[in-house]
Write a protein that holds these residues in place. Structure first.
Motif, PDB file in Angstrom:
ATOM      1  N   GLU A  98     -54.872 -14.198 -34.870  1.00  0.00           N
ATOM      2  CA  GLU A  98     -54.429 -15.051 -33.771  1.00  0.00           C
ATOM      3  C   GLU A  98     -55.190 -14.706 -32.491  1.00  0.00           C
ATOM      4  O   GLU A  98     -55.575 -15.599 -31.719  1.00  0.00           O
ATOM      5  N   LEU A  99     -55.406 -13.407 -32.266  1.00  0.00           N
ATOM      6  CA  LEU A  99     -56.169 -12.968 -31.106  1.00  0.00           C
ATOM      7  C   LEU A  99     -57.594 -13.521 -31.146  1.00  0.00           C
ATOM      8  O   LEU A  99     -58.091 -14.065 -30.150  1.00  0.00           O
ATOM      9  N   LEU A 100     -58.260 -13.395 -32.285  1.00  0.00           N
ATOM     10  CA  LEU A 100     -59.638 -13.863 -32.398  1.00  0.00           C
ATOM     11  C   LEU A 100     -59.730 -15.373 -32.196  1.00  0.00           C
ATOM     12  O   LEU A 100     -60.650 -15.870 -31.536  1.00  0.00           O
ATOM     13  N   ALA A 101     -58.756 -16.104 -32.759  1.00  0.00           N
ATOM     14  CA  ALA A 101     -58.739 -17.558 -32.582  1.00  0.00           C
ATOM     15  C   ALA A 101     -58.534 -17.912 -31.110  1.00  0.00           C
ATOM     16  O   ALA A 101     -59.166 -18.837 -30.586  1.00  0.00           O
ATOM     17  N   ARG A 102     -57.664 -17.165 -30.419  1.00  0.00           N
ATOM     18  CA  ARG A 102     -57.417 -17.439 -29.010  1.00  0.00           C
ATOM     19  C   ARG A 102     -58.665 -17.177 -28.176  1.00  0.00           C
ATOM     20  O   ARG A 102     -59.014 -17.969 -27.291  1.00  0.00           O
ATOM     21  N   LEU A 103     -59.333 -16.058 -28.435  1.00  0.00           N
ATOM     22  CA  LEU A 103     -60.546 -15.748 -27.679  1.00  0.00           C
ATOM     23  C   LEU A 103     -61.630 -16.794 -27.914  1.00  0.00           C
ATOM     24  O   LEU A 103     -62.392 -17.130 -26.999  1.00  0.00           O
ATOM     25  N   ALA A 104     -61.703 -17.322 -29.131  1.00  0.00           N
ATOM     26  CA  ALA A 104     -62.693 -18.359 -29.419  1.00  0.00           C
ATOM     27  C   ALA A 104     -62.411 -19.613 -28.590  1.00  0.00           C
ATOM     28  O   ALA A 104     -63.336 -20.232 -28.033  1.00  0.00           O
ATOM     29  N   VAL A 105     -61.161 -20.003 -28.491  1.00  0.00           N
ATOM     30  CA  VAL A 105     -60.797 -21.191 -27.713  1.00  0.00           C
ATOM     31  C   VAL A 105     -60.993 -20.931 -26.223  1.00  0.00           C
ATOM     32  O   VAL A 105     -61.496 -21.790 -25.480  1.00  0.00           O
ATOM     33  N   VAL A 106     -60.609 -19.738 -25.754  1.00  0.00           N
ATOM     34  CA  VAL A 106     -60.803 -19.400 -24.347  1.00  0.00           C
ATOM     35  C   VAL A 106     -62.294 -19.432 -24.004  1.00  0.00           C
ATOM     36  O   VAL A 106     -62.694 -19.924 -22.932  1.00  0.00           O
ATOM     37  N   GLY A 107     -63.123 -18.940 -24.904  1.00  0.00           N
ATOM     38  CA  GLY A 107     -64.566 -18.987 -24.683  1.00  0.00           C
ATOM     39  C   GLY A 107     -65.066 -20.417 -24.523  1.00  0.00           C
ATOM     40  O   GLY A 107     -65.917 -20.704 -23.670  1.00  0.00           O
TER      41      GLY A 107
END
Length: 312
Positions: free
Chosen positions: A18-27
């Protein structure tokens, strides 16, 4: 491979995912927002750091995971600096290498954050955390917290420590990102995204923190045992194991009232001492050692029958 098999389906995997997916979207939102786009690469770099830390943890290279999280920590502090000093982001991006290091090396950035009251160093946990990462990164006579060949043994607590690092430093990173976005692009999609709840991550973070408390209870119990107080030593371990959900509270409530129940507790600990979960294994072994050393054969439940940590 054994770590991967042990953790298959574990909440910690779901949390990191979930963290990695969030960082991808934030990027992506950074890239799409003019006020933020120049620092998109920082978000992508943190994403790569968490990927590195996860792979290193599963492979048994805790020192690599720790180094990756030090990178995240430095980016967190930079983002906070950019938030309280809006001109610093452009300065950092455009100045020459010599001046950049002079103004934006970790020491001056931390000093500015301390002065602004954003992060409290000194003897605080933040300072000890940064110092620990630095000691691990730079060559020094201090031995690394690792095995001689750099690979963590199968049943070592360090197989869990990588997760502790990731969950701890993501919370700091999110704080830094939030501060910067609120200052540079308030009301943007990036702000909406960074402030969304992360249910799996939060649950996984709580689980990791519970296991961390269990591990920290072992040396604390060792001190009490050395002081000649095995009952309190056992209670310290039992309390954190109950609080983490490793053993059932009812087993502890009943223990000591019935010899058979007391034996059931010992048998549960023996089983955990042979388990694949490194923290449970270490705590159970510590408890059995304490019980063996206790001449009165106390099952260490009298002062914390509800499974809570006793007052020290």
């Amino acid at each position: 491979m054994k770590n991967l098999e042990r953790l298959a389906g574990d909440i910690r995997f779901a949390g990191i995912n979930e963290l990695l997916a969030r960082l991808a979207v934030v990027g992506k939102t950074f890239a799409d927002t003019p006020e933020l786009s120049k620092l998109t690469f920082i978000v992508k770099r943190t994403h790569a750091d968490f990927m590195t830390a996860l792979e290193a943890t599963l492979s048994g290279y805790f020192s690599v995971a720790s180094d990756a999280m030090r990178d995240v920590l430095e980016m967190q502090y930079l983002l906070m600096d950019f938030a309280i000093n809006p001109d610093h982001a452009d300065d950092w991006l455009t100045t020459d290498d010599k001046d950049r290091w002079k103004r934006f090396a970790p020491a001056p950035v931390r000093k500015r954050l301390q002065t602004a009251g954003v992060v409290h160093f000194g003897d605080k946990a933040e300072s000890k955390d940064y110092k620990g990462h630095s000691m691990g990164l730079h060559v020094s006579p201090v031995p690394l917290i690792n095995s001689a060949d750099g690979v963590v043994p199968e049943h070592s607590w360090l197989n869990e420590a990588g997760f502790w690092e990731m969950f701890d430093h993501d919370r700091g990173l999110v704080r830094g990102l939030t501060m910067f976005i609120e200052k540079a692009a308030p009301g943007s999609p990036a702000e909406d995204e960074i402030k969304k709840d992360m249910t799996s991550f939060d649950e996984a973070s709580r689980q990791a923190e519970r296991l961390k408390r269990v591990w920290l209870a072992i040396p604390e119990a060792g001190v009490k045992l050395h002081e000649g107080d095995p009952a309190t030593a056992g209670n310290i371990i039992i309390g954190t194991m109950v609080g983490s959900g490793i053993i059932d509270r009812e087993l502890i409530v009943s223990a000591g009232e019935d010899d058979a129940v007391g034996e059931a507790l010992i048998e549960t600990m023996r089983q955990l001492a042979e388990s694949d979960e490194p923290v449970s294994r270490a705590a159970a072994k510590a408890f059995l050692s304490i019980a063996k050393s206790d001449d009165t054969n106390t099952t260490t439940t009298s002062s914390s029958g509800q499974g809570e940590r006793p007052s020290q």
